[in-house]
Structure formats: C-alpha cells, structure tokens
Design an enzyme around this catalytic site. Structure first.
Site, short mmCIF file in Angstrom:
data_model
loop_
_atom_site.label_atom_id
_atom_site.label_comp_id
_atom_site.label_asym_id
_atom_site.label_seq_id
_atom_site.Cartn_x
_atom_site.Cartn_y
_atom_site.Cartn_z
N TYR B 153 0.84 -1.20 0.00
CA TYR B 153 0.00 0.00 0.00
C TYR B 153 0.89 1.26 0.00
O TYR B 153 1.71 1.44 0.90
CB TYR B 153 -0.88 -0.07 1.24
CG TYR B 153 -1.63 1.16 1.65
CD1 TYR B 153 -1.51 1.64 2.96
CD2 TYR B 153 -2.51 1.82 0.79
CE1 TYR B 153 -2.22 2.74 3.38
CE2 TYR B 153 -3.23 2.93 1.21
CZ TYR B 153 -3.09 3.40 2.51
OH TYR B 153 -3.79 4.49 2.94
N ASP B 238 -1.44 -5.99 9.53
CA ASP B 238 -2.55 -5.12 9.16
C ASP B 238 -3.63 -6.02 8.57
O ASP B 238 -3.48 -6.54 7.46
CB ASP B 238 -2.07 -4.07 8.15
CG ASP B 238 -3.14 -3.03 7.84
OD1 ASP B 238 -4.34 -3.32 8.03
OD2 ASP B 238 -2.79 -1.94 7.38
N ILE B 240 -6.82 -5.21 7.91
CA ILE B 240 -7.88 -4.27 7.58
C ILE B 240 -8.88 -4.81 6.55
O ILE B 240 -10.02 -4.37 6.47
CB ILE B 240 -7.28 -2.93 7.11
CG1 ILE B 240 -8.32 -1.82 7.11
CG2 ILE B 240 -6.66 -3.07 5.73
CD1 ILE B 240 -7.77 -0.46 6.68
N LYS B 277 -12.59 -0.60 5.47
CA LYS B 277 -12.72 -1.47 4.31
C LYS B 277 -13.81 -2.52 4.50
O LYS B 277 -14.66 -2.71 3.65
CB LYS B 277 -11.38 -2.18 4.02
CG LYS B 277 -10.20 -1.23 3.95
CD LYS B 277 -10.33 -0.22 2.82
CE LYS B 277 -9.15 0.73 2.80
NZ LYS B 277 -9.26 1.75 1.75
#
Lengths: 476, 478
Positions: B153, B238, B240, B277
């Site tokens: 990302y 992470d 997410i 998300k």
C-alpha cells in the site's frame, strides 16, 4: 524491545497528582447515591448549556445521518475521507470563530485544518514548526497537558516564561527576554512562543498592549507565535476577548509566523467529539498540517453534525449569549461565596474555572506544603481541585477550581464544603498527625518526580491517570 | 550560543519541508485526473471513472435499514438524545466500554469465532492511518527500519515513516510464484539490512494483501511468526481487509496461528484494524491497535489522545456492532456481493484477454498488463497508465506506486461503484480504431463516445497491430 518514546515518561502521567483522581474515582460524589463522595472540580468541562443544544438537535434531525431525515446522506458521509474536510464543516467553523470574536475578524474556511482535538492540534503544529530539541517559550502557569502534547513525540522542549501574581501574571517583555536568553545560554534554539488566551488556568484575557508586545517580540526574533484560543467563547464579562487575528489586522507583521489553535471542547462543551482546529496564516503550514491531519481527522458523522449546528446563526447567537450568562452567574456565585469566607480568587472573566488563592493556608510557601494542603482538600474537604504546581506555577498556594462541570445543587454542596475548609484556620496544625503519613507518601512521590534543574521549577507531569474519569484520560 | 538567524532561518521543521508525506507519488496523479473530470452517469458520462480507490460501497442498504430500525444508536434522535451530554463530554482514552466490546466481538466474528479478542486490548486511533503510525512510534526509534513485503500500500511510506523517522526495507515478491513471501526473500532482505548497519525492528504484513487481494496460508504465517520470533523483532499484521475474503481459502489471522505456537513471545505480536474497508466507513476514522504486549497497549492508549474516535461515532458503532443478527447478515451479504462483483468483473476482463492475479479477497484485482508495455520498465508502465487514464478514462493504480518490482501490474478497484457504472466500464461498444504504422506512441482515434471501455482496451491487445507480440491468451495466465 520498544521505542524510547514508549518506554520513557514523555506521556507525562507519572505525577503526585494521582491522589486526587484516585480519591475521586474511588469515591465519586452523587447527590443521592453517594452524597459524601469526592466532588470533581479538577475537570475543565462546560456542562452548562446542553439543554440549549439538545433543543436544537431535536428540531434539526437532518443534522444527523442516522435519522429518517438525514439517512440519505449516510453513505456519502461515511465514505468521505478527504482531509480537506466537508466544505460546509470548514465554513461553519470559520463562521463560528468569527462570531466568537464579535465579527471583528474574518476567518478563511480554506485555512481551517482538522486535528484530533486540541491535543492533536498542538502536536500537529509543533511537528510543522519545530525540530526535535527546539523549544517553545510558554508563559507559566500553563495547562499541564502541554508537557505531553507539545513534547512527547515531537522532541520539543518547553521553556517556561515565569509570570507572577504580583502583577496579575502579566506576560511582560522582560520575562520573555529572560526566558529567551536562558534558552540561548543553554544552546537551545527557540522556535516559537505559545500563549493560551483566554488563559488556562488563570481565566483572564490578555489586553491589547500585552498581545501587541508579545507579537512584536516574536516578530523581532523571527519566531512563531501560536495562540491557543480554545476558551474564546467562555469570556463572560468585560474586558472582551481580543484575539491575535484582531491584533494582526491593526499592524504590519509577517503572517507566516502566526497560528491559531482552536477546538469545540470548551466553548461548546463537546470534548468527546474530538474537534481540533489548526488555523495558520502561513500557507506552507496549512498545506503541511492538512497532510498531517490524515492522522487525526474529525469523524465525518461529527463534521456533518457540527456543520449543521454552527451554520445556524440564530442558534449560535443564542448559545453564545446563554453560555456567557450562565458562566457569569456561576462565577459570581462561586467567587462571591468564597470571598465571604476569606478565600480570594484572581480576578477573572473567562474560562471554566477560577484561580483560587490559598497561600494563607499554607504552612510554608513551598510546593510540599501546597501538596499537603491539596491532600487535605481531597481527603477531608472531599473536593478534587488542581494544585498550582502541576501548572508549573512558581508561587505555591494557588489552586485551579473548575466551576462549570456540575449542576447548581452540586455546586452548593461544594461551596458548603469549601466554607468548612476556610473555617479550619489552624488546619495545618490539626492535620499534623495525619500529615506525617501523607508526607511519607508525598516524599516517595517527590523522589520519583523528575526535577528539571534547568527549568528551575519542579516538573510535575500532566494530571493524567489511567483510570476512568481521571484526567489522564482527558484534557483538564 | 545559538542565534536565531534572521531571515535565513528556515521557518518550518525538517519534517514539514521533507517529501516524506509521499504525495508526489504517481498514486495520486490518477486521483487528480479524476478530481478534474469525475465521471457522473448523467452530468458527466465521459468523465474519468474512479477505480483507484479501495472503497466498499456494496452494503450501505443494510446499514441504512438498520439505522432506521435503531434510532437509539444516534444521540440526535428522540430515542437517543438523553445520552447526548454524557457522550459529548466523554473523552476517556479507553473509549466507551461498549464500543470496545462491540469491536472485539466484531473482530472475533470476522474470524468465524476461531479467536477471542479481549476488549481491554482494543486501542483507538485516527483510522488505520493513525493506527499504523502509532504502532511504529511505540516500537521503533528514528532511523530504525521495518521489513515489508512488496508490492505494498503506497501510503505506508507516509504512515509508517513520515513523522516517526522509520524507514521501510522491501521484501520483493514476484509474479513467478504468485507474489508469495518466501523464506529466502525474507532472510535476504533481513541480512542485507544488517549489512547496511540498519536496525531492523520489525516486519509489517498486510493480510489479506493490498494490492494483491490474496490471503496468506497457515504455513506462510507460521514461517513469518517463527522468523520474527527467532530474530526478536516485532510482527505487525494489518488485517484491515479481513472481512473482504469472499471465496476460499478462508482468512487465517495471525491470532489464530499463534494459538498453536506456545513457544512464541506474544509481546512481539500486534494487529492493526479499521472499519474503513470491511464496513465501508472510512469517513468515521475508526482505527484499532490490538497488541498482545501490555506495555504497547498502555503506550498506544496514551498516544491515542492525539486521535481518538469521536464519541458520537463510538456510540453509534457500539450499538451497530453489538447487534449479532445485523453483523451476521452484513458479513454474509458483503461476502456474497463482493464475490459476485469479482467474478463478473474478472470474467469480463478474461473475455477480452486481460488476466488478473487469482485472488479471493480485497476490494480490487491485481491486473496484469505486462504484455501491453512498450518497454518492461517503470516508465513504460507509467506511459501505459497515462494512456488508460486519458483514453480509457479510467483511473487505476500503477504497480510501481505499490513498489512492485515488476512493471506492468495495475490495481483496479471494483467495489467502489454501483452496478451500472461497473457495466459501463466493461461494456463492449465497438468503435473504429486507427493506428498509424511506425509511430512510437500508440494513438487512438474514434468516433462516437470519446472514451474507450476496458473491452476496447482488450481489443487493442488482440489487434494484429498490437505493439506487443505476445498476448495473454497465448501465455494462458490466470
């Protein structure tokens, strides 16, 4: 295994301050369930006008994205994560700030930058203006949370500018110069001055001459001036609030050095909503701060609510007037009753607190004696107030007492208890026996406190403790 | 004695004047193109369609319906306004207990209740952006580094490094093995860092992956945990995109894996989460740090003062996520709709010869356009990308902005639009294409609509005049 930041004490929470909060948390006052509990007067909250707010809320359901009238906006609001913020939010906040200043200045919505409460705003500004090791000059006494907010993750140093009760804590040119030179001699680069106007903990506003003088000082040294105007709308009587923006319009100055920190936590009483604002006259700072605001944006649900509320000019006018009035009444009752029992307060016209003078009750004019008295107030008078030393006040014996975070009945109880305190004229002797055991505790705490020789005053960290309802968890 | 140098003095901090905010990255160019000319079905049908934003817009109907049935979740309704004051003054950095409980429960459900989360370890932050920065502030000193598998990302560069002073050392992953993280790549990146005298403080992974949309299998996760444990460095996961897994294989969280690894030092394990998300609520800034290290929980909680979740939002989400029936329905429907989108979209792409990495999670696909590159370089990729924005009128994210070591891959988001807009992207409207021979740049002119659709891009590939001699159909890549 962890960072220096995580293992150090920059969070400011180690403090002899604990006792007040523990005492309150263990035994919180309740008019019916616990009428002998500790009354919380150490928390600068504004609880006086929620009826006005609730009334507006019920009449304006479209301000919420959860009502029938507002749910059509739910998706758009929930998806909106642009760090510019909702345009209507910025406009409404700018307009509100103008009204708080009696429409004497204009605020440009495009300079409004969001942050995680004023806590986040201060850290954000510091990250933009200073490198680790640099310093800001901060007039003392000052809000204890600055020790953490300005310094912890940024590496900034605070050099206090000592102010004295003898001249009503005026921030004099010579005090500024003295602090500046002190920093220079210690090889510390001063990047700016931070003032809080109206003042926490004093509750006073700066006059035009003082503001002009401070501005001139910073301009001459080519350093920044950060003005925390978080209590702007808590001014309840003359003299009126003069903001730095107003001073700027009346003289030639380099606007790139001027920045305002604001929030809705005190003026409106919404600390939970985390609405911090950075307003800078420096374009580069606006751009940088806006990018950094990604780390602490205001929830769009809240942006939407605030935008609606503050665009309603009729509501805002009514709120500001009511708030002023009720604060004035509270202040008048409280200081009046204190006066009756021989307890003076610094003459003040703003803020959610008074700066109470208990020097006459100290055994000695020392911090130790102040803390001993404070222990008595908490455990015998059963009121939590904030000791002046935690605000880095150089004169022992002053206490900040919050007066807007409770209803009238609780205020009555508090006043009766304080009257009892005043009656204890020989109280220091009476408490001598008990004091021994506090002293032991006190000494233990004092020895674990950081004493910063350079500062010349004991460093007591911000009044924060990890317990619920404690100031560790919220700004004081 | 230091003197403040008059007008020469730099007014702003080093952090402020650096470019570490990362906004000069190409990742943001596409956004700008979109901002200048945004698609709208009626007002601007020829505008740029945004496929560069990993948003989840598929299930708002469910949320809206719940809101209407639960007015007490709001402090602004008749049913909820009596809570207004208590909520408005609540600024305790522990957060509302009911909020922490609801988040912990939700996180458990997302992992099919194979693990239990302790509400007392839930720490708030300003979105995942704030969470990622805060965890680094807790674990590393300026100058330290974190290992990170690439592609990753783009905003990690800013989030993990801008104000913290911590740098990222990529572990390049390759398409030849579907971008899996190999032990060799991990060790190699670690050793290289040590050789350069860099202090490696941890490894950060995103699982499910952004931009790949794949999940890590149990074996790989165990290897990663073993690796960090051996090296005594932290593991930040992470997660997410955890609830965006729409097809098998199911999501395995690091939390599940460590349950069966008793020898692991749990003080090294930390999870980053958010509702941006999984639930499609990025505006609400709900970031979560969940650490097994008590000292980190305490430090991170103190730091959360700089970016707490609005109590108004905490209150609403506490109600929403405590409703088991709603959560079960939401997670089920979300999976269903994502799966449908994914298969429809990739199916259409395959029809015109465009292949994507086989994936089962995320809000995007990792599209392979290597065969369309004039040169297999970043420059070649960026040229193709500009073509796609300007001619196909679609913003997608070039792989180089994700630090992918192989040019030609693009992340294309498919969950941030309604069905009609998606159709517009994949429709096949024939249109004459002229290409002058011998030109360096491929130029397209056409009548009718002045934008191509993806299928027309595909036709380009299949055209005998295509700049590339190899078509993906020949390669047979999935």
């Amino acid at each position: 295994m962890l960072s220096k930041m995580a293992t150090g004490n920059g969070h400011g929470e180690e403090s002899a301050y604990f006792d007040g909060w523990k005492a309150y948390a263990n035994n919180p006052f309740h008019p019916i369930n616990n009428p002998n509990g500790v009354i919380q007067m150490g928390l600068a909250e504004n609880q006086l006008c929620f009826d006005v707010v609730k009334d507006w809320i019920l009449k304006n359901p479209a301000a919420s994205i959860c009502t029938v009238e507002g749910v059509d906006s739910f998706q758009d609001i929930a998806l909106f994560q642009d760090y510019h913020g909702l345009a209507e939010f910025r406009k409404a906040v700018a307009r509100f700030m103008e009204k708080v200043r009696g429409d004497r200045v204009k605020f440009d919505p495009d300079r409004i930058v969001m942050s995680g409460g004023a806590t986040g705003a201060h850290e954000l500004v510091t990250f933009c203006l200073a490198d680790p090791g640099d310093a800001f000059l901060v007039p003392a006494p000052y809000y204890p949370g600055f020790d953490r907010d300005l310094r912890w993750r940024t590496g900034l140093q605070i050099v206090p500018v000592q102010c004295h009760s003898s001249n009503n804590y005026e921030v004099t040119r010579s005090a500024l110069e003295e602090a500046y030179e002190r920093a220079q001699e210690a090889n510390i680069r001063v990047k700016g001055v931070l003032i809080t106007n109206p003042s926490n903990p004093l509750g006073t506003v700066m006059d035009k001459d003082t503001l002009t003088s401070i501005l001139a000082f910073t301009q001459e040294k080519n350093i920044h001036l950060v003005c925390d105007e978080i209590y702007g709308a808590t001014v309840f009587k003359q003299p009126s609030f003069i903001s730095i923006s107003e001073i700027m319009t009346n003289q030639d100055c380099n606007p790139d050095l001027i920045h305002v920190v604001y929030s809705l936590s005190k003026d409106l009483g919404f600390p939970g909503f985390r609405v911090g604002i950075v307003y800078s006259y420096n374009d580069d700072v606006v751009h940088c701060a806006r990018k950094m605001s990604s780390f602490g944006l205001v929830s769009t649900q809240t942006q939407r609510l605030i935008a609606s509320m503050l665009s309603d000019e009729e509501f805002v006018d009514r709120f500001l007037a009511e708030s002023s009035q009720r604060l004035a009444a509270r202040h008048s009752v409280f200081t009046g009753r204190l006066k009756q029992v021989g307890i003076p307060c610094l003459a003040s016209n703003a803020g959610l607190f008074v700066w109470m003078d208990l020097r006459h009750l100290l055994k000695d004019p020392t911090v130790e004696a102040e803390l001993a008295l404070w222990h008595v107030i908490i455990s015998e008078v059963k009121i939590n107030v904030s000791a002046g030393s935690s605000f880095h006040c150089s004169e022992p014996g002053w206490f900040r007492v919050c007066i807007a975070n409770m209803d009238d009945e609780t205020m009555d109880v508090a006043l009766r208890r304080i009257r009892a305190l005043a009656a204890k004229k020989d109280m220091p002797n009476k408490a001598a026996g008990k004091r021994k055991c506090w002293q032991t505790n006190l000494q233990l705490r004092l020895s674990s406190r950081r004493l910063d020789d350079f500062m010349g005053i004991p460093q007591i960290g911000s009044p924060h403790s990890p317990m619920p309802q404690s100031p560790l968890v919220r700004a004081t | 004695m230091i003197e403040n140098v008059g007008n020469d003095q730099v007014l702003l901090s080093k952090i402020a004047t650096s470019n570490h905010h990362g906004e000069n990255s190409e990742y943001f160019e596409g956004w700008k193109a979109y901002d200048r000319d945004p698609y709208h079905p009626t007002n601007n049908p020829n505008g740029v369609i945004q496929m560069g934003l990993a948003e989840n817009q598929l299930c708002f109907d469910l949320i809206n319906e719940w809101m209407m049935q639960n007015p007490q979740a709001s402090i602004c309704t008749h049913e909820g306004v009596h809570r207004f004051m208590d909520i408005a003054i609540f600024q305790d950095y522990h957060g509302l207990p009911e909020f922490r409980r609801a988040i912990a429960k939700f996180m458990g459900k997302v992992r099919d209740e194979r693990v239990i989360f302790d509400p007392n370890r839930i720490v708030m932050s300003g979105g995942a952006t704030g969470a990622n920065e805060t965890i680094i502030f807790c674990l590393a000193n300026p100058g330290d580094v974190f290992l990170i598998p690439s592609p990753y990302y783009p905003a990690f560069y800013r989030d993990l490094g801008w104000r913290t002073g911590v740098n990222l050392v990529p572990i390049p992953c390759k398409s030849s093995n579907n971008f899996q993280i190999t032990k060799e790549a991990l060790e190699s990146a670690y050793e290289d860092a040590l050789k350069k005298d860099l202090k490696v403080k941890g490894l950060i992974i995103t699982n499910p992956s952004n931009p790949l949309g794949t999940v890590l299998d149990k074996g790989t996760l165990r290897d990663l945990v073993t690796f960090i444990n051996d090296k005594r460095i932290h593991l930040v996961c992470d997660e997410i995109y955890a609830a965006t897994v729409f097809d098998p294989p199911r999501f395995t969280s690091v939390v599940e894996v460590i349950q069966d690894m008793p020898g692991i030092d749990r003080d090294l394990i930390h999870i980053i989460y958010s509702l941006s998300k999984d639930m499609g609520l990025p505006g609400f800034r709900v970031g979560i740090i969940y650490s097994y290290n008590d000292k980190v929980v305490i430090a991170a909680r103190r730091m959360s003062s700089f970016s707490l979740v609005s109590s108004q939002t905490q209150h609403m989400l506490a109600a929403l996520l405590s409703d088991d029936a709603f959560v079960n329905k939401f997670l089920g429907k979300s999976k269903e709709r994502l799966s449908k989108r994914y298969h429809h979209f990739t199916g259409q792409l395959a029809n015109v010869g465009i292949r994507c990495l086989r994936s089962n999670a995320g809000l995007y696909v990792w599209m392979n356009l290597q065969h369309l590159l004039k040169e297999a370089t970043v420059e070649g990729e960026l040229k193709l990308w500009k073509l796609i924005i300007n001619q196909v009128k679609t913003n997608m994210s070039p792989g180089s902005s994700f630090h992918c070591s192989e040019p030609g891959w693009f992340r294309v988001c498919f969950a941030n639009m309604d069905d009609d807009t998606l159709e517009k992207v994949v429709k096949s409207t024939p249109s004459p294409i002229n290409k002058k021979r011998g030109q360096m740049e491929l130029q397209l002119s056409f009548t009718g609509s002045d934008s191509l659709s993806i299928s027309q891009l595909g036709s380009l590939i299949l055209s005998p005049h295509s700049p590339s001699s190899e078509s993906p159909l020949v390669k047979g890549r999935t």
